[in-house]
Design an enzyme around this catalytic site. Structure first.
Site, PDB file in Angstrom:
ATOM      1  N   THR A   7       0.895  -1.160   0.000  1.00  0.00           N
ATOM      2  CA  THR A   7       0.000   0.000   0.000  1.00  0.00           C
ATOM      3  C   THR A   7       0.923   1.197   0.000  1.00  0.00           C
ATOM      4  O   THR A   7       2.133   1.049  -0.034  1.00  0.00           O
ATOM      5  CB  THR A   7      -0.912  -0.116   1.247  1.00  0.00           C
ATOM      6  OG1 THR A   7      -1.743  -1.250   1.101  1.00  0.00           O
ATOM      7  CG2 THR A   7      -1.744   1.101   1.532  1.00  0.00           C
TER       8      THR A   7
ATOM      9  N   GLY B 255      -0.448  -3.659   5.183  1.00  0.00           N
ATOM     10  CA  GLY B 255      -1.538  -4.608   5.438  1.00  0.00           C
ATOM     11  C   GLY B 255      -1.929  -4.577   6.910  1.00  0.00           C
ATOM     12  O   GLY B 255      -2.082  -3.514   7.507  1.00  0.00           O
TER      13      GLY B 255
ATOM     14  N   LEU C 202      -3.553  -0.649  -4.023  1.00  0.00           N
ATOM     15  CA  LEU C 202      -4.108  -1.587  -5.014  1.00  0.00           C
ATOM     16  C   LEU C 202      -4.283  -2.952  -4.366  1.00  0.00           C
ATOM     17  O   LEU C 202      -4.579  -3.924  -5.026  1.00  0.00           O
ATOM     18  CB  LEU C 202      -3.144  -1.721  -6.195  1.00  0.00           C
ATOM     19  CG  LEU C 202      -3.008  -0.541  -7.143  1.00  0.00           C
ATOM     20  CD1 LEU C 202      -1.751  -0.684  -8.008  1.00  0.00           C
ATOM     21  CD2 LEU C 202      -4.233  -0.428  -8.039  1.00  0.00           C
TER      22      LEU C 202
HETATM   23  N1  GLY Z   1      -5.459  -3.813   1.180  1.00  0.00           N
HETATM   24  C1  GLY Z   1      -4.900  -3.505   2.428  1.00  0.00           C
HETATM   25  C2  GLY Z   1      -5.825  -2.784   3.328  1.00  0.00           C
HETATM   26  O1  GLY Z   1      -6.768  -2.184   2.869  1.00  0.00           O
HETATM   27  O2  GLY Z   1      -5.639  -2.778   4.519  1.00  0.00           O
END
Ligand code: GLY
Length: 560
Positions: free
Chosen positions: A369, A462, A388
């Site tokens: 991210t 994450g 993404l």
């Molecule tokens: N895709 C990682 C999050 O939204 O935490």
């Protein structure tokens, strides 16, 4: 005189506590952008130098990251933003992707009810309806001060001129090349062997940005771009239609706001879990004299770990899109509940995650991210995290439009209670439904002290986003680190399940790890493990700004 001598250590202690750490990062007088790429930070900062405010700079920085950092910057993804205006007004914007209209709870299951491998992670079937363009246009319409053309022209020029590949980017492109080819074929732009120092030009992306500049959100969600995008995704087997794109809306949300000792923390509310989970962690730690334990000492690691264990157990069970599920925030964030949660905590030995309720839910999320922090010359602050999901998302590259598409559908629970091939388990609250937003961990955060702006902070990572942001705030507030040192400091992470504390490779001694093991903690001191890439700004006591640009990436602070 004798009394004075007796009191001297106490007075010195008070004095030391009151002196914030001198800056070690970039210091500027007025304004600053800290982001994953120098090109994006520079464009954002230049917009403010031309008289734009932090919101104009947000639009410029977010779009410039889509050009300069396709790994996570995006037009084909989504994100969250928290702002604090110079007058203290706060707010949050949810431009998270959502499930298409045709989505349903079992869409990633086969006829036997098993999760179909790769379907929610790779290629067109994994793509959620993108929210980024709606997000930046919404911000510009509500708070922007410069015309969109002034903001996007330098971004379009960057896309045409091209971006120089860094050493870190060369490695990433090499690592992902096989997957790009598998999804897009061997004639895809990213099948080339890019080397550090090469320039990658993005003329197709420049043309898409031109449409957005001329027509605003309609330039992306309606007409030629929307039609090309929907056709492309469907040709590749995905589900997104022109109607899905046209119906997408960014949503203003009330941020989560709480006090920790004498600071006020403002962070993102659901469908991000960031603010709620961090609120729980801080409130469980609040009764303790954290600064006295010492930075990354066994005691401070234990306390943080036990608070995180309990907060993540709740996160996984209770949180989801608030427009679809009732989240008992009044209970989850109440003092009585959080005191009770820590009632069985002891410094003598680890609590087992199996002894903490809702023990069937595990999270394994992608760490790819990106975050940027902005403060303008009037003191308006922006904290924005965008993604993404996976690195380069689903790996599906819309060649004609010049951008990668997300694989954010994998942030839903494909099958509540049962692990998919990546070990990802979720709860009913985060099951798939048409037009629902998937749960996120993104934690864009702003901190106030004495009623004034104190810090702007956030990170990719994450599920580790929440703990990395919390540790950065603690590093400055409890352990008196400068912003840059707080960002660079070694980090650790615990998320309830798996029941293990993960440590970054550098910065934790064998003696410390042994002490924790002896208390019953399972340890993973990972080789080359990176926890977050934090980009932050601290306001110094003289009003100047100190940047914290994470040494783990190509991250850079730029300002004036
Ligand atoms: N895709 C990682 C999050 O939204 O935490």
């Amino acid at each position: 005189m004798r009394k004075l001598i007796l009191f001297l250590p106490f007075l010195l202690f008070i004095h030391c506590k009151k002196q914030p750490a001198p800056p070690t990062g970039l210091v500027t007088e007025k304004a600053m952008v800290v982001s994953a790429r120098v090109e994006a930070s520079r464009i954002g900062s230049e917009i403010m130098e031309k008289g734009g405010n932090a919101f104009d700079a947000m639009v410029a920085t977010e779009m410039a990251l889509a050009v300069a950092y396709p790994f996570a910057g995006n037009l084909g993804g989504g994100g969250f933003m928290v702002y604090r205006k110079q007058n203290g007004e706060i707010g949050g914007l949810d431009y998270r992707e959502k499930a298409p209209l045709s989505a349903h709870k079992d869409m990633y299951l086969d006829s036997l009810g098993n999760v179909v491998p790769d379907m929610s992670t790779v290629g067109a079937t994994a793509v959620g309806v993108p929210g980024t363009v709606a997000g930046v246009i919404e911000v510009h319409e509500k708070f922007g001060s410069l015309p969109l053309s002034d903001i996007l022209t330098p971004v379009i020029e960057l896309a045409k001129r091209g971006v120089i590949v860094t050493e870190k980017q060369e490695k990433r492109l090499e690592n992902y090349k096989e997957r790009f080819v598998k999804v897009n074929g061997d004639s895809t732009k990213f099948a080339s062997n890019f080397k550090a120092g090469d320039t990658i030009k993005y003329p197709e992306l420049a043309a898409t940005l031109q449409k957005i500049m001329e027509q605003g959100r309609d330039g992306f969600y309606k007409g030629e771009v929307a039609q090309k995008l929907a056709d492309f995704i469907q040709e590749k087997g995905g589900f997104i239609t022109e109607e899905d794109l046209e119906r997408y809306e960014a949503k203003w949300r009330q941020p989560v706001v709480f006090n920790y000792k004498d600071i006020k923390i403002i962070s993102m509310s659901p469908p991000s879990s960031g603010g709620v989970t961090m609120n729980q962690i801080f409130k469980m730690m609040e009764p303790y004299k954290v600064s006295r334990y010492g930075h990354n000492s066994a005691k401070s690691i234990q306390l943080f770990t036990e608070a995180s264990r309990r907060a993540y157990a709740d996160r996984n069970y209770f949180l989801g899109d608030p427009d679809f599920v009732d989240i008992p925030l009044d209970v989850l964030l109440s003092d009585a509940y959080l005191t009770e949660r820590m009632a069985d905590f002891s410094f003598d030995k680890a609590t087992l995650s199996s002894a903490v309720s809702h023990g069937e839910v595990e999270i394994v999320e992608s760490s790819e991210t990106t975050h940027y922090s902005i403060v303008d010359a009037s003191g308006n602050a922006i904290s924005a995290t965008t993604t993404l999901n996976g690195g380069y998302g689903s790996k599906l590259y819309a060649t004609e439009l010049g951008f990668f598409l997300n694989n954010e559908m994998d942030d839903f629970s494909s099958k509540p209670g049962v692990p998919n091939m990546f070990g990802l388990i979720g709860a009913e609250a985060n099951s798939i439904a048409a037009e629902k937003r998937m749960l996120s961990s993104m934690t864009p955060t702003i901190v106030e002290k004495d009623g004034e702006l104190y810090m702007v902070v956030g990170t990719p990572g994450g599920s580790t986003i929440i703990t990395a942001v919390a540790q950065t705030i603690l590093n400055v507030y409890e352990f008196n680190f400068s912003m840059q040192d707080a960002v660079n400091a070694p980090r650790f992470h615990h998320q309830w399940l798996p029941d293990v504390i993960t440590f970054e490779e550098e910065g934790f001694t064998e003696d410390l790890l042994t002490e924790l093991k002896e208390k019953g903690y399972r340890i993973y001191a990972g080789r080359n493990r990176i926890i977050g890439k934090v980009d932050a700004v601290r306001v110094l006591s003289d009003g100047k700004l100190e940047g914290g640009a994470d040494k783990r990436g190509d991250d850079t602070a730029v300002g004036f």
